[in-house]
Design a protein around this motif. Structure first.
Motif, mmCIF file in Angstrom:
data_model
loop_
_atom_site.group_PDB
_atom_site.id
_atom_site.type_symbol
_atom_site.label_atom_id
_atom_site.label_comp_id
_atom_site.label_asym_id
_atom_site.label_seq_id
_atom_site.Cartn_x
_atom_site.Cartn_y
_atom_site.Cartn_z
ATOM 1 N N GLY A 191 4.185 2.352 -16.259
ATOM 2 C CA GLY A 191 5.043 3.238 -16.163
ATOM 3 C C GLY A 191 4.658 4.433 -15.303
ATOM 4 N N ARG A 192 3.420 4.651 -15.280
ATOM 5 C CA ARG A 192 2.987 5.692 -14.432
ATOM 6 C C ARG A 192 3.590 5.364 -12.867
ATOM 7 N NH1 ARG A 192 2.576 9.236 -11.138
ATOM 8 N NH2 ARG A 192 1.083 10.949 -11.110
ATOM 9 N N GLY A 193 3.162 4.063 -12.707
ATOM 10 C CA GLY A 193 3.725 3.785 -11.383
ATOM 11 C C GLY A 193 5.264 3.728 -11.079
ATOM 12 N N GLU A 194 5.927 3.346 -11.906
ATOM 13 C CA GLU A 194 7.411 3.488 -11.806
ATOM 14 C C GLU A 194 7.698 5.010 -11.703
ATOM 15 O OE1 GLU A 194 9.336 1.841 -15.241
ATOM 16 O OE2 GLU A 194 8.199 -0.178 -14.757
ATOM 17 N N TYR A 195 7.266 5.788 -12.312
ATOM 18 C CA TYR A 195 7.691 7.404 -12.209
ATOM 19 C C TYR A 195 7.080 7.756 -10.649
ATOM 20 C CZ TYR A 195 7.121 12.386 -12.781
ATOM 21 O OH TYR A 195 7.503 13.792 -12.771
ATOM 22 N N ALA A 196 5.907 7.397 -10.177
ATOM 23 C CA ALA A 196 5.413 7.769 -8.864
ATOM 24 C C ALA A 196 6.444 7.666 -8.027
ATOM 25 C CB ALA A 196 3.956 7.334 -8.757
ATOM 26 N N ALA A 197 6.777 6.145 -8.253
ATOM 27 C CA ALA A 197 7.637 5.546 -6.982
ATOM 28 C C ALA A 197 8.873 6.520 -6.813
ATOM 29 C CB ALA A 197 8.072 4.039 -7.237
ATOM 30 N N MET A 212 -2.075 4.022 -10.579
ATOM 31 C CA MET A 212 -3.493 4.163 -10.775
ATOM 32 C C MET A 212 -3.805 5.199 -9.522
ATOM 33 S SD MET A 212 -5.790 1.063 -12.191
ATOM 34 C CE MET A 212 -4.913 -0.252 -11.095
ATOM 35 N N PHE A 213 -3.549 4.596 -8.427
ATOM 36 C CA PHE A 213 -3.606 5.476 -7.208
ATOM 37 C C PHE A 213 -3.160 6.794 -7.003
ATOM 38 C CE2 PHE A 213 -3.683 6.606 -2.620
ATOM 39 C CZ PHE A 213 -5.231 6.389 -2.111
ATOM 40 N N ALA A 214 -1.781 6.953 -7.391
ATOM 41 C CA ALA A 214 -0.963 8.171 -7.657
ATOM 42 C C ALA A 214 -1.576 9.239 -8.473
ATOM 43 C CB ALA A 214 0.262 8.028 -7.717
ATOM 44 N N ALA A 215 -1.896 8.623 -9.372
ATOM 45 C CA ALA A 215 -2.462 9.534 -10.559
ATOM 46 C C ALA A 215 -3.782 10.150 -10.154
ATOM 47 C CB ALA A 215 -2.632 8.793 -12.076
ATOM 48 N N ALA A 216 -4.899 9.134 -9.669
ATOM 49 C CA ALA A 216 -6.176 9.469 -9.462
ATOM 50 C C ALA A 216 -5.917 10.604 -8.115
ATOM 51 C CB ALA A 216 -7.068 8.399 -8.848
ATOM 52 N N SER A 217 -5.498 10.242 -7.151
ATOM 53 C CA SER A 217 -5.226 11.106 -6.258
ATOM 54 C C SER A 217 -4.642 12.541 -6.468
ATOM 55 C CB SER A 217 -4.486 10.647 -4.782
ATOM 56 O OG SER A 217 -2.915 10.155 -5.217
ATOM 57 N N ALA A 218 -3.500 12.436 -7.188
ATOM 58 C CA ALA A 218 -2.943 13.800 -7.840
ATOM 59 C C ALA A 218 -4.107 14.534 -8.599
ATOM 60 C CB ALA A 218 -1.813 13.519 -8.530
ATOM 61 N N ILE A 219 -5.038 13.914 -9.143
ATOM 62 C CA ILE A 219 -5.943 14.894 -9.854
ATOM 63 C C ILE A 219 -7.042 15.370 -9.105
ATOM 64 C CG2 ILE A 219 -7.926 14.616 -11.383
ATOM 65 C CD1 ILE A 219 -5.152 14.886 -13.027
ATOM 66 N N PHE A 220 -7.917 14.540 -8.259
ATOM 67 C CA PHE A 220 -8.782 15.035 -7.467
ATOM 68 C C PHE A 220 -8.459 15.678 -6.131
ATOM 69 C CE2 PHE A 220 -10.635 11.354 -10.008
ATOM 70 C CZ PHE A 220 -11.652 12.045 -10.294
ATOM 71 N N SER A 221 -7.294 15.648 -5.644
ATOM 72 C CA SER A 221 -6.455 16.539 -4.505
ATOM 73 C C SER A 221 -6.365 17.813 -4.925
ATOM 74 C CB SER A 221 -5.559 15.829 -3.966
ATOM 75 O OG SER A 221 -4.460 15.988 -4.892
#
Length: 447
Positions: free
Chosen positions: A37-43, A248-257
């Motif tokens: 679901g996080r991937g669908e939202y990120a898209a 996974m990638f969008a969430a992680a990059s959003a946190i660490f950026s």
């Protein structure tokens, strides 16, 4: 204009609020939507972000340059922004809808209804982008921070209510984002009308052409900068079409950026001053880069040491496959601090095309490396390509800054004793404001 230190504190407080709200929102999205679901939202968010980038035409930075340089009045800037924003919004929404109809195969990572719902976000996104930069050009840092920080806070609050009182879904998360931006747009217009006495006025077509010209010179760099940020997620979403991977990638990059919090703060506070000075305040910009590199270096080391804990606690254990890509991405996040700040110098000296050229080169490098590394290395290949592209950005911008300003490249990275004294003094002032003079000095009996 308030002092640079005053604006820095104000923008930092705003960015700190956005940091807390953003992390809270990412945690809620990750825990309740899970990677799929996080991937669908990120898209869907990527879809709208790309449309806004394409059709905004760089007019936000033109607002800063022309308003900050006294070439455009507040009422003209607001009226121009509403006109350009309306046209850009129509173009973005129509183009986005046509894409979902003509090329539906691009949008299989999420439901078409979600992509089409997200189109309602575009007008509010574009108009808030323009109006916030009118405030920045006016030296109204408070107005800028309110317009940029409030949506994050409203979204985090809305997601929390939806998650715990109802069932959080991709559609619900998008609706919350749209409502938050709509609320802030109304407040933005009211702020400009009440605080700066802005009114709807007739527009000078000569100034419109000048503004468009400046925006276009900045535009290419803005597009390429976003490409370097998002190309990995874009490929995962629209080419590979793997919702779990993009989530996974969008969430992680959003946190660490979020390490860029300080860089964004200092760049925003510096921008009105580089616009107001014909020489772009080169020495100030170089010192800002040095201080930011040092502070972000400390944050990067902490992020590396705590990365596994952060992923498990904030995003959930299901996101652990992104741990190694995060380790690869962190050096790139650090070195990109240089490329986050130097565009303020080139924008302020009426040379945004330099940033555009550098960002375009870095985007080509990024895309080529993605093509080579994504198939064999997966998410690690995406992270490695981004890190190299960030390094190329910073190196080329550093060389261009040195040539334009006459300052040696080492002035961007050679941390000095004077810089250390500034950091210590700033820290003492911060602690003094937070805890009082007695706490800092050790109490009334301290020597």
């Amino acid at each position: 204009m308030p002092t640079y230190a005053h604006d820095t504190r104000l923008v930092f407080a705003s960015n700190l609020l956005m940091l807390v709200a953003g992390v809270a929102a990412q945690a809620l999205l990750a825990w309740f939507l899970l990677p799929q679901g996080r991937g669908e939202y990120a898209a869907c968010v990527l879809f709208i972000s790309l449309l806004v980038l394409v059709f905004a035409l760089g007019q936000e930075m033109a607002n800063v340059y022309y308003v900050g340089g006294g070439k455009l009045g507040p009422s003209e800037a607001m009226s121009q922004s509403l006109m350009f924003g309306g046209l850009a919004s129509v173009a973005a929404c129509v183009s986005g809808y046509v894409l979902t109809v003509w090329v539906p195969s691009l949008f299989e990572v999420a439901r078409l209804s979600c992509f089409r719902l997200s189109l309602a976000w575009a007008p509010f996104y574009i108009l808030n982008l323009y109006l916030s930069h009118v405030c920045l050009g006016l030296g109204d840092t408070l107005g800028y921070t309110l317009i940029t920080a409030l949506p994050k806070a409203v979204v985090a609050t809305g997601l929390a209510v939806a998650a715990f009182a109802f069932r959080l879904s991709v559609t619900g998360a998008l609706a919350i984002q749209i409502i938050a931006e709509a609320i802030v747009l109304v407040l933005s217009v009211v702020w400009l009308v009440r605080r700066h006495r802005c009114r709807i006025v007739g527009l000078d077509w000569g100034r419109l052409r000048q503004s468009l010209g400046y925006g276009v010179r900045f535009y290419v760099g803005r597009l390429c900068c976003a490409a370097n940020d998002q190309i990995g997620s874009v490929l995962l979403a629209f080419a590979v079409q793997n919702a779990a991977m993009v989530g996974m990638f969008a969430a992680a990059s959003a946190i660490f950026s979020r390490i860029w919090l300080l860089a964004d703060t200092l760049q925003i506070a510096a921008l009105p001053r580089t616009v107001a000075d014909a020489q772009g305040r080169a020495e100030m910009v170089a010192q800002v880069v040095r201080l930011c590199l040092f502070c972000c270096g400390v944050l990067t080391l902490l992020a590396f040491a705590l990365s596994k804990v952060i992923i498990v606690l904030v995003l959930s254990p299901q996101f652990l496959p992104v741990l190694v890509p995060v380790w690869i991405l962190l050096p790139g996040i650090l070195v990109r601090v240089i490329a986050k700040i130097l565009p303020a110098y080139f924008a302020g000296t009426n040379r945004p095309q330099i940033t555009s050229a550098v960002m375009a080169i870095a985007a080509v490098v990024n895309l080529a490396l993605m093509y080579l590394l994504l198939p064999p290395l997966g998410l690690s290949g995406v992270a490695l390509a981004m890190t190299v592209a960030f390094a190329v950005e910073s190196l080329l911008l550093g060389l261009a800054f040195s040539q334009s300003s006459g300052l040696p490249v080492r002035d961007l990275v050679a941390f000095s004793r004077a810089d250390g004294q500034i950091l210590v003094r700033s820290l003492r002032q911060l602690l003094s404001r937070a805890f009082g003079e007695r706490a800092i000095s050790g109490g009334p009996n301290a020597p």
